[in-house]
Design a protein around this motif. Structure first.
Motif, PDB file in Angstrom:
ATOM      1  N   ASP A   6       0.819  -1.210   0.000  1.00  0.00           N
ATOM      2  CA  ASP A   6       0.000   0.000   0.000  1.00  0.00           C
ATOM      3  C   ASP A   6       0.852   1.258   0.000  1.00  0.00           C
ATOM      4  OD1 ASP A   6       0.854  -0.773   2.521  1.00  0.00           O
ATOM      5  OD2 ASP A   6      -0.961  -0.104   3.553  1.00  0.00           O
TER       6      ASP A   6
ATOM      7  N   PRO B 277      -5.930  -2.968  -2.868  1.00  0.00           N
ATOM      8  CA  PRO B 277      -5.569  -4.128  -2.047  1.00  0.00           C
ATOM      9  C   PRO B 277      -5.566  -5.447  -2.800  1.00  0.00           C
ATOM     10  CG  PRO B 277      -7.050  -2.679  -0.843  1.00  0.00           C
ATOM     11  CD  PRO B 277      -7.006  -2.163  -2.247  1.00  0.00           C
TER      12      PRO B 277
ATOM     13  N   PHE C  98      -2.144  -6.672  -4.114  1.00  0.00           N
ATOM     14  CA  PHE C  98      -0.992  -6.878  -3.226  1.00  0.00           C
ATOM     15  C   PHE C  98      -0.332  -8.225  -3.492  1.00  0.00           C
ATOM     16  CE2 PHE C  98      -2.632  -4.048   0.501  1.00  0.00           C
ATOM     17  CZ  PHE C  98      -2.555  -2.945  -0.321  1.00  0.00           C
TER      18      PHE C  98
ATOM     19  N   SER D 191       0.598  -5.601   3.025  1.00  0.00           N
ATOM     20  CA  SER D 191       0.491  -4.186   3.358  1.00  0.00           C
ATOM     21  C   SER D 191       1.560  -3.809   4.377  1.00  0.00           C
ATOM     22  CB  SER D 191      -0.888  -3.883   3.942  1.00  0.00           C
ATOM     23  OG  SER D 191      -1.025  -4.471   5.224  1.00  0.00           O
TER      24      SER D 191
END
Length: 314
Positions: A265, A277, A280, A284
């Protein structure tokens, strides 16, 4: 970090000023898996013995590819036959300004991880095969993981069991990504060694096999869990460093800031101004910090099951 009196690792090869090279032999699958479920067999040290824990991934979430800085601190998961290399631990002055102190620092951190993991494995009557470290500039060849580039950041190659680092990344980490301090770089080294631990205990082989059975989004989420476990192992080593009296005030905060800097992030926000998200692949900032601190808290293998455990503060 109080590193000056530590020994230097003998497993460091200095390729600064060179172009290309190869790695030492490494390869072979430890176990097999099928059916789309993750049956990661890895060794968990218990009291007086090693227990084989079958970790089953019952569900995985979506994810996506993220290039550039998002590939930093990742595990290159190719596993092919390799060639021998000659190990050289003699530091030299870099034309690009990498100092011998920086070289010696990462060599000392690697040596500290060797001491810790050798002790941990030996306690349970296991043998720890130490990883190598290659210090290079710009780009270098690997044995089994393609051509390594400084643009990809530090990485671990399971095929030759080497950690590859262009030390200019240390300055980038401090000046461009807001994560200064020597223990920020120590976290980077310990994270890559964490991938080697996964290679040693069989997680990496299982990951590679199962990954082929998953969709792209499932595979990316699986990769997140692989990265978070390496963060956990970095925290485990950090606990050892604290117990050895090596940590100074602010060191853990430096590691946490580095983990924040390489969170998916954080990277996306910096690059595009928005966060996705589902894309990813490494975790994060909050996840990476949480798993590092979990390793620092427990200092063991038992609490490092990132594949089935989702922390409340993730």
């Amino acid at each position: 970090m109080k590193w000056e009196d530590l020994r230097r690792s003998k497993n460091v090869q200095d390729r600064r000023g060179q172009s290309g090279g190869s790695g030492r032999n490494r390869g072979g699958s430890r176990s097999s898996m099928g059916g789309g479920l993750l049956n990661l067999l890895f060794l968990i040290p218990g009291k007086g013995k090693w227990v084989v824990l079958a970790v089953i991934l019952f569900s995985v979430l979506g994810g996506g590819a993220l290039g550039g800085f998002g590939d930093l601190l990742g595990g290159n998961n190719m596993n092919q036959p390799t060639n021998e290399i000659q190990v050289n631990n003699e530091a030299q002055q870099s034309e690009t300004g990498v100092t011998d102190d920086e070289f010696n620092f990462v060599s000392s951190v690697l040596a500290s991880t060797e001491d810790f993991w050798n002790e941990s494995f030996s306690t349970e009557n296991m043998t720890y095969d130490e990883p190598g470290m290659v210090i290079y500039e710009g780009g270098t060849a690997t044995s089994g993981c393609g051509f390594g580039s400084s643009q990809a950041g530090p990485f671990y190659c399971p095929a030759d069991a080497n950690v590859y680092i262009d030390l200019s990344f240390w300055r980038d980490l401090s000046q461009q990504y807001g994560a200064p301090g020597d223990f920020a770089m120590a976290y980077v080294v310990a994270h890559e060694v964490g991938h080697h631990i996964q290679n040693e205990i069989g997680v990496m082989d299982e990951y590679n096999e199962v990954r082929q059975t998953l969709s792209e989004t499932e595979a990316n989420e699986l990769n997140v869990r692989l990265e978070l476990q390496a963060d956990y192992f970095a925290g485990v080593w950090a606990k050892y460093a604290q117990e050895e009296g090596l940590l100074e005030s602010g060191d853990i905060n430096e590691a946490l800031q580095a983990a924040f800097a390489v969170g998916d992030d954080t990277i996306q926000e910096r690059a595009t101004g928005r966060v996705v998200p589902d894309s990813f692949t490494h975790g994060s900032a909050e996840q990476r910090q949480a798993w590092f601190m979990r390793g620092f808290e427990y200092g063991d293998f038992e609490h490092g099951d990132t594949f089935n455990t989702y922390l409340e503060n993730e």
